[in-house]
Design an enzyme around this catalytic site. Sequence first.
Site, short mmCIF file in Angstrom:
data_model
loop_
_atom_site.label_atom_id
_atom_site.label_comp_id
_atom_site.label_asym_id
_atom_site.label_seq_id
_atom_site.Cartn_x
_atom_site.Cartn_y
_atom_site.Cartn_z
N PHE A 53 0.83 -1.20 0.00
CA PHE A 53 0.00 0.00 0.00
C PHE A 53 0.86 1.25 0.00
O PHE A 53 1.85 1.32 0.74
CB PHE A 53 -0.86 0.07 1.27
CG PHE A 53 -1.89 -1.00 1.43
CD1 PHE A 53 -3.16 -0.84 0.91
CD2 PHE A 53 -1.61 -2.16 2.14
CE1 PHE A 53 -4.14 -1.82 1.09
CE2 PHE A 53 -2.57 -3.14 2.33
CZ PHE A 53 -3.84 -2.97 1.80
N ASP A 54 0.48 2.24 -0.79
CA ASP A 54 0.96 3.60 -0.58
C ASP A 54 0.23 4.13 0.66
O ASP A 54 -0.77 3.55 1.11
CB ASP A 54 0.63 4.44 -1.82
CG ASP A 54 1.03 5.90 -1.65
OD1 ASP A 54 2.04 6.18 -0.97
OD2 ASP A 54 0.32 6.77 -2.20
N GLY A 55 0.72 5.24 1.22
CA GLY A 55 0.10 5.77 2.42
C GLY A 55 -0.94 6.84 2.15
O GLY A 55 -2.15 6.58 2.18
N PHE A 111 -1.09 -0.81 -4.38
CA PHE A 111 -2.08 0.26 -4.48
C PHE A 111 -1.41 1.62 -4.34
O PHE A 111 -0.67 1.86 -3.37
CB PHE A 111 -3.12 0.13 -3.36
CG PHE A 111 -3.96 -1.11 -3.42
CD1 PHE A 111 -5.05 -1.19 -4.27
CD2 PHE A 111 -3.69 -2.21 -2.60
CE1 PHE A 111 -5.85 -2.33 -4.32
CE2 PHE A 111 -4.48 -3.35 -2.63
CZ PHE A 111 -5.56 -3.41 -3.50
N ASP A 136 -2.11 6.10 -5.42
CA ASP A 136 -3.04 7.09 -5.96
C ASP A 136 -2.45 7.91 -7.09
O ASP A 136 -3.16 8.69 -7.73
CB ASP A 136 -3.50 8.05 -4.84
CG ASP A 136 -2.37 8.93 -4.34
OD1 ASP A 136 -2.52 10.17 -4.32
OD2 ASP A 136 -1.32 8.38 -3.94
#
Length: 361
Positions: free
Chosen positions: A212-214, A329, A331
């Site tokens: 995951f990105d944060g 993931f 954004d």
Amino acid sequence: TPATMSGSGSQAAQPGEDEEVRMQEAEQDWAAAKAFYDNLVSKKPRPPKPQHAITVAVSSRALFDLVEERRIYEEQGLEKYVKYQQDKENVTLKPGPAFHFVKALEHVNARLLELYPDDEERFDIVLMTNNHAQVGVRLINSINHYGLTIERFCMTGGKSPIGYLTAYLTNLYLSADSEKVQEAIEAGIAAATMFTANKDVAYSDTQLRVAFDGDAVLFSDESEQIVKEQGLDRFFEHEKLNENKPLAQGPLKGFLEALGKLQKKFYAKNERLNCPIRIFLVTARSAASSGARVLKTLRSWGLEIDEALFLAGAPKGPILVKIRPHIFFDDQMFHIEGAQKLGTIAAHVPYGVAQKYNKSS
């Protein structure tokens, strides 16, 4: 007279007795039918009840490679597309970008069933597609060919499937259609657009690996807004001042929670070192300047990350090559594209301020 009353009384009671007998017979029939059905499917577990499951809805173009089929649909229209799919229904579809992720979910399910045979808290994969039912045979044949356990289908015949996501209690929706993913995000459902890796990579078949990105993925885009609008120095200052204030949750926080809940089921059986789920945080943040708030936020949520990688603005692609996640993931499309080039299957989360800055098809 008493004898007459007794006789009429026994006759009046008879219909009630008959009803009770019929009910008993019906229950026996149901029990026999259930035992017969359970015996038929005993080697293949039934899907868990939706209220207990972690439901992952996957589109047909995310699960399988349908690039050629999509081209036929766009160039020749729906009728030719449906005919092509029917003509090819015995030709197995090749894996798509979400395929290895789904296989890893099913491995976790198998391990959970070994440890908790009567527990329904596990993944349930739903095929959520706007395909027409006439295409269903090829999808079913391909799912069976690969031995996937996907029992629930939602085929909406050209209509958007988004309305069904809530009905299916969806925890995560993966699609190749960015517009539908955007629609799901706006409806408050965790969702991401799948992108195929540009290189073939070997994925673990014994451990689900999720990266995951944060910001704007696990957390809100609050901090990214400051970076975009006021610059990096102001961002560092803001994070230091708010170090003990947890970040607001982002769109995939709930899915991280679900993964963490399953991890704890393995820990409870002394399987921490052999846990089939591993979670990574891969963020462009700098650890020294802005990492403490991230870690304290996760702690405040009661969540653990197995590995946290703070890259201080360095490219994520080379790190992801080492991690080899089944899904990553993020954004921001430039991180997605960088990951793709080096062989990582990436999923774009269209959430937050970054979407105004890096529009990409």
